[in-house]
Scaffold this active site. Structure first.
Site, PDB file in Angstrom:
ATOM      1  N   GLY A  11      11.922 -32.068  -2.099  1.00  0.00           N
ATOM      2  CA  GLY A  11      11.937 -33.184  -1.161  1.00  0.00           C
ATOM      3  C   GLY A  11      10.628 -33.330  -0.429  1.00  0.00           C
ATOM      4  O   GLY A  11       9.711 -32.513  -0.580  1.00  0.00           O
ATOM      5  N   VAL A  18       8.592 -30.053   0.394  1.00  0.00           N
ATOM      6  CA  VAL A  18       9.503 -28.911   0.429  1.00  0.00           C
ATOM      7  C   VAL A  18       9.791 -28.485  -1.009  1.00  0.00           C
ATOM      8  O   VAL A  18      10.120 -29.317  -1.857  1.00  0.00           O
ATOM      9  CB  VAL A  18      10.831 -29.264   1.133  1.00  0.00           C
ATOM     10  CG1 VAL A  18      11.678 -28.009   1.323  1.00  0.00           C
ATOM     11  CG2 VAL A  18      10.574 -29.939   2.476  1.00  0.00           C
ATOM     12  N   ASP A 127      13.850 -34.404  17.061  1.00  0.00           N
ATOM     13  CA  ASP A 127      13.950 -35.269  15.876  1.00  0.00           C
ATOM     14  C   ASP A 127      15.225 -34.961  15.088  1.00  0.00           C
ATOM     15  O   ASP A 127      15.210 -34.915  13.865  1.00  0.00           O
ATOM     16  CB  ASP A 127      12.696 -35.080  15.013  1.00  0.00           C
ATOM     17  CG  ASP A 127      12.536 -36.181  13.956  1.00  0.00           C
ATOM     18  OD1 ASP A 127      13.044 -37.295  14.173  1.00  0.00           O
ATOM     19  OD2 ASP A 127      11.915 -35.912  12.913  1.00  0.00           O
TER      20      ASP A 127
END
Length: 294
Positions: A11, A18, A127
């Site tokens: 990802g 990642v 976040d």
């Protein structure tokens, strides 16, 4: 880095790529997060290294474990436990989840547990969103990823692949330009995620900062000095904002029971100091019949 062997890219997060990787020393699968730094020419800031090193001390069943930090001149790799399912993917692939109030309650409780633990260690997330709430398929445990990274690296406006970082879970005090904010920003995000689990769609899906604010105002009413003392002093507050009346939350989240609506309204309070804390939320009557889903 010799200890870790990349298996595949899984990802692209807020901060960089990642990878699924193998820890050759233990033969364990891990997630390797390569942090792309904004000022790459300057190398890795020592403040970031210090911040991240503190996160290795965080140890809780609802926090994704940071095993290791590897840094070279120009970049930093974070080694996390590997989990391949997040709440966003789970909600997208399993729409009947909304009809499972027990599982929603269990997930919300676990999110709050992780948040309360981080806040007790003076660490903010800033976040929180369904994409960084990871689910262990074997145990149904839910774990928070990326806690503390915002302080170490800042929150970019766009990811390194130029995707816009979502505003849907961002607290109104941040959107209105508050310089000082604290743990209530995470509780706001959790409230938005709670409503999304129940409704199966985001509560405030704004596509710009002003659109995000107006989506909030249309549901909760435009804030004023009565509903939020001090709001008119925030840098981006405008007296010319359209004045919407608050809607009844029961019509906005119709499938939530009265205790759930009460908790949600306390998480989505405008005035940050009056917003319920994660620790207080865990004691709320909504959870009194909780069975943590195993």
């Amino acid at each position: 880095m010799e200890q870790y062997e990349k298996v595949e890219k899984i990802g692209e997060g807020t901060y960089g790529v990642v990878y699924k990787a193998l820890d050759k020393a233990t033969n364990e699968t891990i997630a390797l997060k390569k942090i792309r730094l904004e000022q790459e020419d300057e190398g890795v800031p020592s403040t970031a290294i210090r911040e991240i090193s503190l996160l290795k001390e965080m140890n809780h069943g609802n926090i994704v474990r940071l095993h290791d930090v590897v840094h070279s001149e120009k970049r930093i790799y974070l080694v996390f436990e590997y989990l391949d399912l997040d709440l966003k993917k789970f909600m997208d692939s399993c729409p009947e989840f909304a009809k499972n109030p027990t599982l929603i309650k269990s997930y919300l409780y676990q999110i709050l547990h992780g948040v309360a633990y981080c806040h007790s260690h003076r660490v903010l997330h800033r976040d929180l969103k369904p994409q960084n709430l990871l689910i262990d398929r074997r145990t149904n445990a839910l774990k928070l990823a990326d806690f503390g990274l915002a302080r170490a690296f800042g929150i970019p406006v766009r990811t390194f692949t130029h995707e816009v970082v979502t505003l849907w879970y961002r607290a109104p005090e941040i959107l209105l330009g508050a310089r000082q904010y604290s743990t209530p920003v995470d509780v706001w995000s959790v409230g938005c995620i709670f409503a999304e689990m129940v409704n199966q769609k985001p509560l405030f899906p704004g596509d710009s900062e002003i659109d995000e604010l107006f989506k909030i105002f249309r549901i909760l009413g435009t804030p004023n000095e009565q509903s939020w003392p001090g709001v008119s002093c925030l840098p981006d507050f405008k007296t010319a904002f359209p004045r919407w009346q608050a809607q009844d939350l029961a019509t906005v989240v119709p499938n939530l029971d009265p205790a759930g609506l009460d908790l949600l309204s306390k998480m989505l309070r405008y005035e940050p100091s009056k917003r319920i804390t994660a620790r207080q939320a865990l004691e709320h009557e909504y959870f009194k019949d909780l069975e943590v889903v195993q």
